[in-house]
Design an enzyme around this catalytic site. Structure first.
Site, PDB file in Angstrom:
ATOM      1  N   LYS A   1       0.838  -1.210   0.000  1.00  0.00           N
ATOM      2  CA  LYS A   1       0.000   0.000   0.000  1.00  0.00           C
ATOM      3  C   LYS A   1       0.875   1.263   0.000  1.00  0.00           C
ATOM      4  CE  LYS A   1      -2.194   2.218   3.323  1.00  0.00           C
ATOM      5  NZ  LYS A   1      -2.845   2.368   4.594  1.00  0.00           N
TER       6      LYS A   1
ATOM      7  N   ASP B   1      -6.796   1.215   0.929  1.00  0.00           N
ATOM      8  CA  ASP B   1      -6.838   1.518   2.353  1.00  0.00           C
ATOM      9  C   ASP B   1      -8.238   1.170   2.857  1.00  0.00           C
ATOM     10  OD1 ASP B   1      -8.540   3.497   1.487  1.00  0.00           O
ATOM     11  OD2 ASP B   1      -7.521   5.121   2.546  1.00  0.00           O
TER      12      ASP B   1
END
Ligand code: SF4
Length: 220
Positions: free
Chosen positions: A129, A148
């Site tokens: 991420k 997220d």
């Protein structure tokens, strides 16, 4: 046509329409972390775990004045860095990761932030991420989709995935969304998740994509 093929086609059609509407709705969507170079974005993204972007931006104002290079982070004392980033939470682990990460930048990358997923994810505290955030926003490289908590929740509500892990959700989104829009798409979902489709109280009556959303009205 079998039912599952029709579902995949529907999902693709929905994704294509969503890209259009979200683009129109959030023409200025961008990363809400403040940064002026890849190193600052890397550090800010590590700090943003379990913390709001707003709080990170307050902390990095002073931090970026104190530490300007990877060597500065590698050489700052653990205690001083902890003090500077304390209010972002999990500050001991974050300080340790930032120092180790930047020591590796100095040792293996000439003090610069590498531009590949492989090299980035080998750094301390940097998962897929964080690497996607840096690649997409500091280098304009669409290597993956940032997943997220907002992107995960909205992808599920919008019927783009049934998966629950970020890795699998990302794989689904990479098939549905044109590569050129991977970075923007996650900004759109994050902006929509903060402004309209919040975790507890989604505003379906006022939602710009309600006509495309299989979850519309389910929360009222
Ligand atoms: S219609 Fe409701 S559930 Fe669907 S995206 Fe909009 S706010 Fe979220």
């Amino acid at each position: 046509m079998t039912g599952s093929r029709a579902k995949v086609r529907n999902r693709q059609a929905r994704a294509t329409a969503l890209v259009e509407v979200l683009h129109r709705t959030y023409p200025d969507a961008h990363c809400e972390l403040d940064f002026t170079n890849p190193l600052e974005l890397l550090v800010a993204t590590i700090l943003s775990a379990q913390c709001t972007d707003k709080r990170v931006n307050i902390v990095t104002k002073d931090l970026f004045r104190r530490c300007r290079t990877a060597r500065d982070y590698a050489e700052i004392a653990q205690e001083e860095l902890e003090r500077l980033i304390q209010s972002t939470g999990f500050f001991r682990a974050k300080a340790k990761n930032i120092r180790a990460c930047c020591a590796a930048l100095v040792a293996h990358h000439g003090g610069t932030v590498p531009r590949t997923m492989e090299a980035l994810t080998q750094l301390a505290g940097v998962g897929r991420k964080t690497a996607n955030v840096v690649l997409g926003n500091a280098f304009d490289e669409n290597v993956g989709v940032v997943v997220d908590t907002h992107v995960a929740r909205l992808s599920q509500r919008l019927g783009l995935t049934r998966e629950t892990t970020p890795e699998k959700i990302e794989q689904n989104l990479m098939v549905l969304i044109p590569r050129a829009q991977w970075t923007l798409f996650s900004h759109w979902l994050i902006w929509h998740g903060r402004r309209r489709c919040t975790a507890r109280k989604p505003d379906c009556p006022g939602c710009e994509v309600a006509l495309l959303c299989p979850s519309a009205g389910k929360f009222q």
